[in-house]
Scaffold this motif. Structure first.
Motif, PDB file in Angstrom:
ATOM      1  N   UNK A  18      -5.820   1.511  10.858  1.00  0.00           N
ATOM      2  CA  UNK A  18      -4.761   2.083  11.688  1.00  0.00           C
ATOM      3  C   UNK A  18      -4.187   3.349  11.045  1.00  0.00           C
ATOM      4  N   UNK A  19      -4.099   3.360   9.702  1.00  0.00           N
ATOM      5  CA  UNK A  19      -3.637   4.565   9.010  1.00  0.00           C
ATOM      6  C   UNK A  19      -4.634   5.703   9.213  1.00  0.00           C
ATOM      7  N   UNK A  20      -5.924   5.420   9.034  1.00  0.00           N
ATOM      8  CA  UNK A  20      -6.955   6.451   9.237  1.00  0.00           C
ATOM      9  C   UNK A  20      -6.934   6.961  10.675  1.00  0.00           C
ATOM     10  N   UNK A  21      -6.659   6.072  11.623  1.00  0.00           N
ATOM     11  CA  UNK A  21      -6.570   6.482  13.019  1.00  0.00           C
ATOM     12  C   UNK A  21      -5.398   7.420  13.244  1.00  0.00           C
ATOM     13  N   UNK A  68      -3.721  13.442  14.108  1.00  0.00           N
ATOM     14  CA  UNK A  68      -2.941  14.599  13.696  1.00  0.00           C
ATOM     15  C   UNK A  68      -1.721  14.293  12.860  1.00  0.00           C
ATOM     16  N   UNK A  69      -1.443  13.016  12.594  1.00  0.00           N
ATOM     17  CA  UNK A  69      -0.276  12.662  11.788  1.00  0.00           C
ATOM     18  C   UNK A  69      -0.584  12.864  10.313  1.00  0.00           C
ATOM     19  N   UNK A  70       0.470  13.052   9.522  1.00  0.00           N
ATOM     20  CA  UNK A  70       0.339  13.182   8.083  1.00  0.00           C
ATOM     21  C   UNK A  70       1.238  12.143   7.406  1.00  0.00           C
ATOM     22  N   UNK A  71       1.046  11.899   6.096  1.00  0.00           N
ATOM     23  CA  UNK A  71       1.820  10.837   5.435  1.00  0.00           C
ATOM     24  C   UNK A  71       3.334  10.940   5.634  1.00  0.00           C
ATOM     25  N   UNK A  72       3.892  12.137   5.449  1.00  0.00           N
ATOM     26  CA  UNK A  72       5.336  12.290   5.600  1.00  0.00           C
ATOM     27  C   UNK A  72       5.783  12.003   7.035  1.00  0.00           C
ATOM     28  N   UNK A  73       4.939  12.356   8.021  1.00  0.00           N
ATOM     29  CA  UNK A  73       5.274  12.099   9.418  1.00  0.00           C
ATOM     30  C   UNK A  73       5.355  10.602   9.691  1.00  0.00           C
ATOM     31  N   UNK A  74       4.382   9.855   9.189  1.00  0.00           N
ATOM     32  CA  UNK A  74       4.358   8.411   9.425  1.00  0.00           C
ATOM     33  C   UNK A  74       5.556   7.734   8.772  1.00  0.00           C
ATOM     34  N   UNK A  75       5.828   8.086   7.526  1.00  0.00           N
ATOM     35  CA  UNK A  75       6.971   7.479   6.840  1.00  0.00           C
ATOM     36  C   UNK A  75       8.266   7.810   7.565  1.00  0.00           C
ATOM     37  N   UNK A  76       8.383   9.038   8.056  1.00  0.00           N
ATOM     38  CA  UNK A  76       9.605   9.440   8.759  1.00  0.00           C
ATOM     39  C   UNK A  76       9.813   8.620  10.028  1.00  0.00           C
ATOM     40  N   UNK A 100      11.920  -2.343   4.848  1.00  0.00           N
ATOM     41  CA  UNK A 100      10.781  -3.236   4.611  1.00  0.00           C
ATOM     42  C   UNK A 100       9.500  -2.640   5.173  1.00  0.00           C
ATOM     43  N   UNK A 101       9.588  -2.125   6.386  1.00  0.00           N
ATOM     44  CA  UNK A 101       8.414  -1.515   7.018  1.00  0.00           C
ATOM     45  C   UNK A 101       8.008  -0.220   6.313  1.00  0.00           C
ATOM     46  N   UNK A 102       8.996   0.539   5.796  1.00  0.00           N
ATOM     47  CA  UNK A 102       8.673   1.755   5.044  1.00  0.00           C
ATOM     48  C   UNK A 102       7.861   1.400   3.804  1.00  0.00           C
ATOM     49  N   UNK A 103       8.263   0.345   3.106  1.00  0.00           N
ATOM     50  CA  UNK A 103       7.509  -0.074   1.925  1.00  0.00           C
ATOM     51  C   UNK A 103       6.094  -0.502   2.294  1.00  0.00           C
ATOM     52  N   UNK A 104       5.954  -1.214   3.400  1.00  0.00           N
ATOM     53  CA  UNK A 104       4.624  -1.627   3.848  1.00  0.00           C
ATOM     54  C   UNK A 104       3.770  -0.415   4.221  1.00  0.00           C
ATOM     55  N   UNK A 105       4.364   0.550   4.944  1.00  0.00           N
ATOM     56  CA  UNK A 105       3.619   1.749   5.339  1.00  0.00           C
ATOM     57  C   UNK A 105       3.196   2.552   4.120  1.00  0.00           C
ATOM     58  N   UNK A 106       4.107   2.688   3.158  1.00  0.00           N
ATOM     59  CA  UNK A 106       3.784   3.420   1.929  1.00  0.00           C
ATOM     60  C   UNK A 106       2.621   2.765   1.198  1.00  0.00           C
ATOM     61  N   UNK A 107       2.647   1.427   1.116  1.00  0.00           N
ATOM     62  CA  UNK A 107       1.561   0.710   0.446  1.00  0.00           C
ATOM     63  C   UNK A 107       0.238   0.908   1.183  1.00  0.00           C
ATOM     64  N   UNK A 108       0.269   0.890   2.513  1.00  0.00           N
ATOM     65  CA  UNK A 108      -0.950   1.109   3.295  1.00  0.00           C
ATOM     66  C   UNK A 108      -1.514   2.508   3.055  1.00  0.00           C
ATOM     67  N   UNK A 155      -3.065   2.722  -0.348  1.00  0.00           N
ATOM     68  CA  UNK A 155      -4.312   1.968  -0.423  1.00  0.00           C
ATOM     69  C   UNK A 155      -5.450   2.680   0.301  1.00  0.00           C
ATOM     70  N   UNK A 156      -5.136   3.400   1.375  1.00  0.00           N
ATOM     71  CA  UNK A 156      -6.165   4.072   2.159  1.00  0.00           C
ATOM     72  C   UNK A 156      -6.596   5.395   1.537  1.00  0.00           C
ATOM     73  N   UNK A 157      -5.737   5.996   0.719  1.00  0.00           N
ATOM     74  CA  UNK A 157      -5.981   7.344   0.203  1.00  0.00           C
ATOM     75  C   UNK A 157      -7.313   7.489  -0.535  1.00  0.00           C
ATOM     76  N   UNK A 158      -7.723   6.545  -1.407  1.00  0.00           N
ATOM     77  CA  UNK A 158      -9.011   6.735  -2.114  1.00  0.00           C
ATOM     78  C   UNK A 158     -10.218   6.813  -1.191  1.00  0.00           C
ATOM     79  N   UNK A 159     -10.118   6.227   0.002  1.00  0.00           N
ATOM     80  CA  UNK A 159     -11.240   6.256   0.944  1.00  0.00           C
ATOM     81  C   UNK A 159     -11.162   7.424   1.918  1.00  0.00           C
ATOM     82  N   UNK A 160     -10.105   8.232   1.808  1.00  0.00           N
ATOM     83  CA  UNK A 160      -9.905   9.333   2.737  1.00  0.00           C
ATOM     84  C   UNK A 160     -10.725  10.537   2.295  1.00  0.00           C
ATOM     85  N   UNK A 161     -10.978  11.438   3.212  1.00  0.00           N
ATOM     86  CA  UNK A 161     -11.685  12.674   2.870  1.00  0.00           C
ATOM     87  C   UNK A 161     -10.760  13.606   2.102  1.00  0.00           C
ATOM     88  N   UNK A 162     -11.287  14.600   1.400  1.00  0.00           N
ATOM     89  CA  UNK A 162     -10.435  15.542   0.670  1.00  0.00           C
ATOM     90  C   UNK A 162      -9.477  16.275   1.614  1.00  0.00           C
TER      91      UNK A 162
END
Length: 354
Positions: free
Chosen positions: A25-28, A33-41, A50-58, A61-68
């Motif tokens: 869902x994060x990769x989607x 067109x979303x970026x990390x700061x947009x999602x957290x906001x 609680x949800x912010x902490x979960x989103x941050x963890x997701x 966790x997804x970042x190592x599998x993301x493209x440059x």
């Protein structure tokens, strides 16, 4: 929701699949067109910590599998809050409920305009750029920390002067050795309360720094289009002016209370509206420094490039009327605060000697 959370809570074997779906869902969201700061906001606005902490963890966790990605994206990842060791772990049902609520929000995110970061084909000025922006950040930090209004004004004026000079230095670099830089874009949060006045202020700062801003009210941000050095200047100055506005408003409200008047929403709305309006005038005046004839075509071409990029990203835009400005005292105090936040005069600009 309760049924799903109950099933997940009852079966620990589902945890791995739940995490895998979260990464999807994060990769989607990134593909939309979303970026990390947009999602957290948006998570912080619509859900809770609680949800912010979960989103941050997701996201982590997804970042190592993301493209440059580009440097702005990397900076957003670095700014994600680290999970605290003292955060109590909820029971499985409460945790599963929060995860499902977060996933529901992620799945409902619409597509946004993609923000491709510009590629720099020359590196000769990169260290100089970093030093300049470092000096600007230091000046703004001092302006926000000082308790003396006169010192804050002088520091902010010097920072704006450096920003203006830095922007023209970029243009001169293009004139001497044309590069393949193209305008980029970034999103800057414009959050409640009084988001209309904040959007007006951001638009004024963007315009004064050769950028264009388009406000997205439903998702609490503005997209700013411009060359990379100018985008950095906009982020810095907007944040500084907003902090100074909050400080000045607090002092003005204290004076109002001393006079027997209670704090009111209309006072603050009118204060920020006047602050944004007056600062817009002052920033436009500061940006109208004379330039030499040989630099005009360079600046004009950059202006055309920024406008073209903005119109391609946002082929249809609308205007909105600023509402809720009805408190005379708030307007007067806001205008006075803007007058104190003077930006100084820019020196005459000319082409660098060969």
């Amino acid at each position: 929701m309760d049924t799903g959370a109950s099933l997940l809570a009852a079966d620990p074997a589902t945890d791995a699949e739940l995490a895998r779906r979260g990464a999807e869902f994060v990769a989607q969201a990134w593909r939309r067109g979303w970026q990390p700061a947009d999602v957290v906001r948006i998570v912080r606005r619509d859900l809770d910590d609680t949800h912010v902490r979960l989103a941050t963890a997701l996201i982590r966790a997804q970042a190592p599998d993301d493209r440059p990605r580009g440097p702005r994206w990397t900076a957003q990842l670095a700014q994600l809050e680290e999970p605290g060791d003292d955060t109590p772990r909820p029971d499985r049902f409460t945790h599963a409920t929060a995860v499902l609520e977060l996933y529901r929000l992620l799945l409902r995110l619409p597509a946004l305009e993609p923000l491709e970061e510009p590629r720099r084909e020359h590196n000769g000025e990169s260290k100089s750029d970093a030093r300049t922006l470092g000096r600007i950040r230091a000046l703004l930090a001092k302006a926000e920390a000082t308790g003396f209004p006169e010192e804050a004004e002088a520091l902010t004026a010097k920072a704006q002067e450096l920003m203006a000079r830095h922007s023209v230095d970029e243009a001169l670099l293009d004139a001497r050795a044309p590069a393949k830089d193209t305008p980029g874009a970034c999103r800057i949060g414009v959050e409640p309360p009084y988001e209309q006045a904040k959007a007006v202020l951001l638009d004024a700062v963007a315009t004064a720094n050769h950028c264009r801003a388009v406000w997205n009210e439903p998702f609490a941000f503005s997209t700013v289009v411009g060359f990379e050095g100018d985008l950095a200047a906009v982020e810095l100055l907007y944040t500084s002016l907003l902090v100074q506005a909050q400080s000045a408003m607090a002092k003005a409200e204290a004076a109002q209370r001393a006079g027997g008047r209670k704090r009111t929403k209309t006072f603050r709305q009118s204060f920020l509206a006047a602050y944004a309006h007056r600062l817009g005038d002052r920033l436009r005046a500061a940006a109208e420094a004379p330039v030499t004839d040989d630099l005009l075509p360079v600046l004009a071409s950059r202006e055309v490039a920024v406008t073209d990029r903005m119109e391609r990203m946002f082929p249809r835009t609308t205007t909105t009327r600023l509402r809720g400005v009805s408190d005379e005292a708030g307007w007067t105090e806001g205008a006075r605060a803007a007058d104190r936040a003077q930006v100084g005069n820019r020196p005459r600009l000319s082409r660098r000697p060969e």
